[in-house]
Write an enzyme that holds these catalytic residues in place. Structure first.
Site, PDB file in Angstrom:
ATOM      1  N   GLU A 146       0.832  -1.213   0.000  1.00  0.00           N
ATOM      2  CA  GLU A 146       0.000   0.000   0.000  1.00  0.00           C
ATOM      3  C   GLU A 146       0.859   1.252   0.000  1.00  0.00           C
ATOM      4  OE1 GLU A 146      -2.598  -0.648  -1.074  1.00  0.00           O
ATOM      5  OE2 GLU A 146      -4.223  -0.902   0.343  1.00  0.00           O
ATOM      6  N   THR A 155      -5.191   6.851  -5.774  1.00  0.00           N
ATOM      7  CA  THR A 155      -5.412   7.076  -4.337  1.00  0.00           C
ATOM      8  C   THR A 155      -4.613   8.279  -3.853  1.00  0.00           C
ATOM      9  OG1 THR A 155      -5.889   4.755  -3.978  1.00  0.00           O
ATOM     10  CG2 THR A 155      -5.210   6.003  -2.051  1.00  0.00           C
TER      11      THR A 155
HETATM   12  N1  HSE Z   1      -8.558   4.694   3.171  1.00  0.00           N
HETATM   13  C1  HSE Z   1      -7.917   4.878   1.902  1.00  0.00           C
HETATM   14  C2  HSE Z   1      -8.396   6.182   1.289  1.00  0.00           C
HETATM   15  C3  HSE Z   1      -8.275   3.730   1.027  1.00  0.00           C
HETATM   16  O1  HSE Z   1      -9.605   6.416   1.306  1.00  0.00           O
HETATM   17  O2  HSE Z   1      -7.567   6.960   0.817  1.00  0.00           O
HETATM   18  C4  HSE Z   1      -7.693   3.798  -0.335  1.00  0.00           C
HETATM   19  O3  HSE Z   1      -8.171   2.672  -1.081  1.00  0.00           O
END
Ligand code: HSE
Length: 309
Positions: A129, A181
């Protein structure tokens, strides 16, 4: 000892609307298929079966980075070769990077004779991640590894609470536009309004209580986001209309899946989940935006070994 296995590594919905970075849910569809082979040298090789270009350096790859950490911790001359059949598109908001990272560590652990527990696997998977979004977050990798719904109370130290998965149906629409993201995080404000924070933590507590008590109406009315969704929804064409139509069609609630552009809804039964799917299709057909939809039950199992030799 087994030296090759095939894993099904599913999509996940991070945030569960109100729980930014702390809640996640595992879907049954879509799922990546990954083939993992044990090597007798300290080396990680990752290929894409679909011609999707992957960084050659495994440290820059979401499946490779967790495995590099894992083999560096092992006092042995072993490595892994990974072949990924990607069914969860990168940049979809449905946990594509997490599926690669979690599938890789679950498969590698299986070939090593399950020497790591789930919490350790999540620690490794979070390195994937970090490669994908610049930050370690566990709200996709934890539900991908545990299945069901997971609460990430803290990532440092890691404190994961698996919650009972309600018997609900999910409908996911993935409009075929890509939102990275990292970009969807960059647009967020760093300060929040206290009044909104109070409403938000009421919803998070309500959602967790609803899940534990299996109170689907409480789950539904807790699925409201006063902090992240008002900012990110502007990046997703048709979001407001889609959400309204899905709720009118009987969905309990829903919102942006992870960092978007996918949108998910929860429903009590399959017939409602299908009606919700039709509303989603209508919106994107009208907008002329290509899309994919998936209706499935909440996946209670998570990433799993489907074959091993
Ligand atoms: N919690 C993270 C975001 C998840 O919302 O940026 C990304 O998939």
């Amino acid at each position: 000892m087994k030296n090759k296995c095939i894993i099904s590594s599913p999509a996940t919905v991070a945030n569960l609307v109100c729980g930014f970075d702390i809640l996640g849910l595992c879907l049954s569809e879509p799922a990546d298929k990954m083939e993992i082979k044990l090597l007798n040298e300290k080396k990680i090789i990752v290929h894409s079966a679909d011609g999707y270009p992957l960084p050659e350096d495994p440290a820059l790859n979401t499946a490779g980075a967790p495995l590099l950490e894992m083999i560096n911790d092992l006092n042995a001359s072993i490595g892994f070769e990974v072949l990924i059949h990607k069914n969860i598109k990168p940049g979809s908001g449905a946990g594509s990077s997490a599926a690669s990272a979690a599938g890789a560590v679950v498969g590698a652990n299986h070939l090593l004779g399950n020497i790591f527990d789930k919490k350790q696997l999540i620690q490794y998977a979070m390195f994937g991640e970090k490669v994908a979004s610049g930050v370690k977050h566990a709200d996709n990798v934890a539900p991908c590894i545990y299945g069901g719904v997971t609460l990430i109370r803290s990532i440092s130290p890691l404190d994961i609470i698996p919650l009972p998965a309600p018997d609900l149906y999910t409908t996911l629409v993935h409009p075929q536009i890509e939102i990275r993201t990292a970009d969807a995080r960059a647009v967020l404000r760093q300060q929040i309004d206290l009044k909104n924070a109070i409403k938000q933590w009421g919803n998070i507590a309500g959602l967790v209580a609803g899940i534990i008590q299996n109170d689907v109406e409480l789950i539904g009315r807790s699925l409201e986001d006063y902090i992240i969704e008002p900012v990110r929804s502007k990046l997703i064409p048709g979001f407001d209309e889609l959400k309204k139509k899905c709720l009118d069609a009987g969905a309990l609630g829903g919102g942006i899946s992870g960092s978007g552009p996918s949108i998910f809804m929860l429903s009590k039964d399959e017939a409602t989940a299908r009606k919700v799917e039709q509303e989603m299709k209508n919106i994107y057909l009208n907008l002329g935006i290509d899309f994919r939809t998936y209706v499935s039950k909440i996946n209670k199992e998570g990433a799993r070994i489907i074959d091993s030799q």
